[in-house]
Design a protein around this motif. Structure first.
Motif, PDB file in Angstrom:
ATOM      1  N   ALA A   1      27.920  66.251  58.427  1.00  0.00           N
ATOM      2  CA  ALA A   1      28.983  66.822  57.581  1.00  0.00           C
ATOM      3  C   ALA A   1      28.571  66.755  56.105  1.00  0.00           C
ATOM      4  O   ALA A   1      28.827  67.680  55.339  1.00  0.00           O
ATOM      5  CB  ALA A   1      30.296  66.076  57.812  1.00  0.00           C
TER       6      ALA A   1
ATOM      7  N   ALA B   1      37.693  72.608  52.311  1.00  0.00           N
ATOM      8  CA  ALA B   1      36.511  72.212  51.538  1.00  0.00           C
ATOM      9  C   ALA B   1      36.137  73.248  50.484  1.00  0.00           C
ATOM     10  O   ALA B   1      35.236  73.013  49.691  1.00  0.00           O
ATOM     11  CB  ALA B   1      35.344  71.981  52.488  1.00  0.00           C
TER      12      ALA B   1
ATOM     13  N   VAL C   1      38.698  65.966  54.340  1.00  0.00           N
ATOM     14  CA  VAL C   1      38.262  67.026  55.248  1.00  0.00           C
ATOM     15  C   VAL C   1      37.621  66.364  56.470  1.00  0.00           C
ATOM     16  O   VAL C   1      36.828  65.424  56.319  1.00  0.00           O
ATOM     17  CB  VAL C   1      37.224  67.924  54.532  1.00  0.00           C
ATOM     18  CG1 VAL C   1      36.781  69.049  55.439  1.00  0.00           C
ATOM     19  CG2 VAL C   1      37.771  68.478  53.220  1.00  0.00           C
ATOM     20  N   SER C   2      37.922  66.857  57.649  1.00  0.00           N
ATOM     21  CA  SER C   2      37.389  66.248  58.862  1.00  0.00           C
ATOM     22  C   SER C   2      35.887  66.518  59.018  1.00  0.00           C
ATOM     23  O   SER C   2      35.437  67.663  58.958  1.00  0.00           O
ATOM     24  CB  SER C   2      38.156  66.818  60.065  1.00  0.00           C
ATOM     25  OG  SER C   2      37.343  66.832  61.201  1.00  0.00           O
ATOM     26  N   SER C   3      35.109  65.453  59.231  1.00  0.00           N
ATOM     27  CA  SER C   3      33.661  65.639  59.412  1.00  0.00           C
ATOM     28  C   SER C   3      33.410  66.464  60.677  1.00  0.00           C
ATOM     29  O   SER C   3      32.542  67.326  60.720  1.00  0.00           O
ATOM     30  CB  SER C   3      32.960  64.277  59.512  1.00  0.00           C
ATOM     31  OG  SER C   3      33.521  63.497  60.532  1.00  0.00           O
TER      32      SER C   3
ATOM     33  N   GLN D   1      35.768  65.219  49.815  1.00  0.00           N
ATOM     34  CA  GLN D   1      35.967  63.974  50.566  1.00  0.00           C
ATOM     35  C   GLN D   1      36.004  64.257  52.064  1.00  0.00           C
ATOM     36  O   GLN D   1      36.746  65.136  52.513  1.00  0.00           O
ATOM     37  CB  GLN D   1      37.277  63.280  50.180  1.00  0.00           C
ATOM     38  CG  GLN D   1      37.374  61.916  50.857  1.00  0.00           C
ATOM     39  CD  GLN D   1      38.711  61.221  50.674  1.00  0.00           C
ATOM     40  OE1 GLN D   1      39.727  61.691  51.172  1.00  0.00           O
ATOM     41  NE2 GLN D   1      38.711  60.113  49.959  1.00  0.00           N
ATOM     42  N   ILE D   2      35.217  63.511  52.818  1.00  0.00           N
ATOM     43  CA  ILE D   2      35.219  63.709  54.269  1.00  0.00           C
ATOM     44  C   ILE D   2      35.664  62.415  54.962  1.00  0.00           C
ATOM     45  O   ILE D   2      35.554  61.327  54.402  1.00  0.00           O
ATOM     46  CB  ILE D   2      33.831  64.159  54.806  1.00  0.00           C
ATOM     47  CG1 ILE D   2      32.747  63.097  54.564  1.00  0.00           C
ATOM     48  CG2 ILE D   2      33.402  65.471  54.140  1.00  0.00           C
ATOM     49  CD1 ILE D   2      31.399  63.453  55.199  1.00  0.00           C
TER      50      ILE D   2
ATOM     51  N   LEU E   1      34.039  70.099  59.981  1.00  0.00           N
ATOM     52  CA  LEU E   1      32.982  70.681  59.130  1.00  0.00           C
ATOM     53  C   LEU E   1      31.742  70.993  59.957  1.00  0.00           C
ATOM     54  O   LEU E   1      31.144  72.058  59.838  1.00  0.00           O
ATOM     55  CB  LEU E   1      32.578  69.687  58.029  1.00  0.00           C
ATOM     56  CG  LEU E   1      33.334  69.697  56.714  1.00  0.00           C
ATOM     57  CD1 LEU E   1      32.648  68.750  55.741  1.00  0.00           C
ATOM     58  CD2 LEU E   1      33.436  71.090  56.106  1.00  0.00           C
TER      59      LEU E   1
ATOM     60  N   THR F   1      39.257  73.853  58.539  1.00  0.00           N
ATOM     61  CA  THR F   1      38.573  72.727  57.886  1.00  0.00           C
ATOM     62  C   THR F   1      37.756  73.228  56.704  1.00  0.00           C
ATOM     63  O   THR F   1      37.778  72.648  55.615  1.00  0.00           O
ATOM     64  CB  THR F   1      37.640  72.006  58.886  1.00  0.00           C
ATOM     65  OG1 THR F   1      38.380  71.669  60.027  1.00  0.00           O
ATOM     66  CG2 THR F   1      37.026  70.764  58.286  1.00  0.00           C
TER      67      THR F   1
ATOM     68  N   VAL G   1      29.602  64.015  47.642  1.00  0.00           N
ATOM     69  CA  VAL G   1      30.342  63.878  48.909  1.00  0.00           C
ATOM     70  C   VAL G   1      30.936  62.470  48.947  1.00  0.00           C
ATOM     71  O   VAL G   1      30.249  61.480  48.696  1.00  0.00           O
ATOM     72  CB  VAL G   1      29.463  64.202  50.146  1.00  0.00           C
ATOM     73  CG1 VAL G   1      28.218  63.338  50.241  1.00  0.00           C
ATOM     74  CG2 VAL G   1      30.286  64.100  51.437  1.00  0.00           C
TER      75      VAL G   1
ATOM     76  N   VAL H   1      28.333  69.743  53.323  1.00  0.00           N
ATOM     77  CA  VAL H   1      28.864  69.651  51.952  1.00  0.00           C
ATOM     78  C   VAL H   1      27.766  69.980  50.941  1.00  0.00           C
ATOM     79  O   VAL H   1      27.972  70.722  49.980  1.00  0.00           O
ATOM     80  CB  VAL H   1      29.436  68.234  51.690  1.00  0.00           C
ATOM     81  CG1 VAL H   1      29.739  68.020  50.214  1.00  0.00           C
ATOM     82  CG2 VAL H   1      30.705  68.019  52.528  1.00  0.00           C
TER      83      VAL H   1
ATOM     84  N   MET I   1      28.932  62.151  60.389  1.00  0.00           N
ATOM     85  CA  MET I   1      29.201  62.049  58.947  1.00  0.00           C
ATOM     86  C   MET I   1      27.974  62.511  58.148  1.00  0.00           C
ATOM     87  O   MET I   1      28.103  63.172  57.118  1.00  0.00           O
ATOM     88  CB  MET I   1      29.591  60.622  58.573  1.00  0.00           C
ATOM     89  CG  MET I   1      30.977  60.228  59.074  1.00  0.00           C
ATOM     90  SD  MET I   1      32.316  61.105  58.214  1.00  0.00           S
ATOM     91  CE  MET I   1      32.482  60.098  56.733  1.00  0.00           C
TER      92      MET I   1
END
Ligand SMILES: Cc1cc2nc3c(=O)[nH]c(=O)nc-3n(C[C@H](O)[C@H](O)[C@H](O)COP(=O)(O)O)c2cc1C
Length: 350
Positions: free
Chosen positions: A83, A59, A43-45, A71-72, A48, A55, A95, A87, A80
């Protein structure tokens, strides 16, 4: 086995696979037993943090999947960390950071496996995340970037020092992509180099291989493509490890799996108030359901993607694969699945 504060019932986990390990697939695998952890697609930070609907959809997960790791990917420590906080707010158990993706689109943004070329920067990302959240932060990496720079053992130590609670290693380099074999000797070396749990990844396509490799010094084994071909592989490995007989999976069961997958996908995203989704508070915007036609298209494409793996090694698999690829409606897909898995005909209609 434990990852930080999270206890896993089994040492076998479903590997993250973009386009494949969606919540429907994860639920179906989990329900078959033997799988101690499931990991989302990457998943793209950025997405998110910005709260982009698509996105967030990647998640999403359900209670039935726990424990679940999201997973990011990304290359910016601040993003990050933010993100990871999203999560955590989504109440996921773990995460995970993608340091294995070799795809240039990801790698060129300083993310995925290109982080293995910049270990100090990768460590800053993990440190920023572990400082920002209480849930365990884990890292999934490859052997290294290329044959001349195999650095998984030293990377793993750096990730451990930065606060990672576990690492997973796919024993190929980014350069190799999926060619050659996953180097399980290297994976054992990584496991010996750190005190945190190490999960090995690569080329487990039978329950026997899973059990054998889980004895090679690693804490656990991640299974990717083997689970796309045989979602019962975890159940079978758990039985084998416990000295029980490995159950053969009937054709009817294999067919029913696909029919259930279709049904779950069709329901996916429609239930905005059912309470089984986890979204960050404030991000639960009212996303309109996909229009029926584009939903159907999406399901057809999802079935083609899974079909390309699921049919491998099956009797009449290549004909089935071709038929699935040619089907252009859910109704046609159901008919193909039911007629291919002969015993199903009476069963599915009952
Ligand atoms: C279709 C596909 C998508 C994948 N996507 C991801 C991903 O999003 N994140 C990741 O860390 N690894 C990803 N992988 C790598 C797998 O997690 C795994 O490490 C690799 O396939 C080797 O294990 P296997 O031989 O059991 O498949 C992907 C692999 C495949 C085949």
């Amino acid at each position: 086995m434990r990852i930080g504060s999270v206890a896993l019932d089994h040492r076998y986990a479903l590997a993250p696979m973009a386009g494949m390990t969606d919540t429907a697939f994860r639920r179906l695998v989990k329900a078959r037993g033997g799988c101690g952890l499931v990991v989302t697609e990457m998943v793209s930070s950025e997405g998110l943090v910005r709260g982009i609907d698509r996105t967030l959809e990647y998640a999403e997960y359900t209670e039935a999947e726990r424990p679940v790791s999201i997973q990011i990917f990304g290359g910016d420590p601040g993003k990050m960390a933010a993100a990871a906080q999203v999560v955590e707010t989504m109440k996921a158990d773990i995460v995970d950071v993608n340091m294995g993706c070799p795809v240039p689109k990801i790698a060129k943004h300083n993310a995925g496996c290109s982080l293995m070329r910049e270990p100090a920067h990768a460590a800053r990302i993990v440190r920023a995340m572990t400082d920002a959240v209480d849930i365990p932060v884990t890292v999934k990496m490859r052997a290294g970037w290329d044959g001349a720079s195999i650095n998984a053992p030293s990377m793993a130590r750096m990730m451990e020092d930065a606060g990672a609670a576990a690492v997973a290693v796919h024993g190929r380099t980014a350069k190799q992509s999926y060619s050659g074999d996953s180097d399980w000797e290297l994976i054992s070396t990584v496991a010996a180099a750190v005190a945190i749990p190490v999960l090995g990844s690569g080329d487990c396509v039978t329950p026997q291989q899973m059990v054998e490799r889980s004895r090679a010094g690693v804490a656990g084994v991640l299974v990717g493509r083997g689970a796309l071909r045989n979602p019962w592989i975890f159940q079978q490995a758990a039985a084998l490890a416990a000295g029980r007989e490995v159950r053969e999976i009937s054709l009817a069961e294999r067919g029913r799996f696909l029919l259930e997958y279709i049904d779950l996908l069709l329901r996916e995203g429609l239930d905005e108030t059912g309470g089984f989704r986890h979204r960050a508070p404030g991000m639960a915007r009212s996303r309109p359901p996909r229009p029926a036609r584009s939903r159907e298209r999406w399901v057809v494409n999802k079935l083609r993607a899974l079909g390309s793996w699921y049919t491998k090694g099956l009797h009449g698999g290549s004909q089935l694969r071709t038929a699935i690829n040619q089907a252009d409606s859910v109704e046609a897909l159901r008919a193909i699945v039911s007629s291919h898995f002969l015993e199903l005909v009476g069963d599915a209609l009952a």
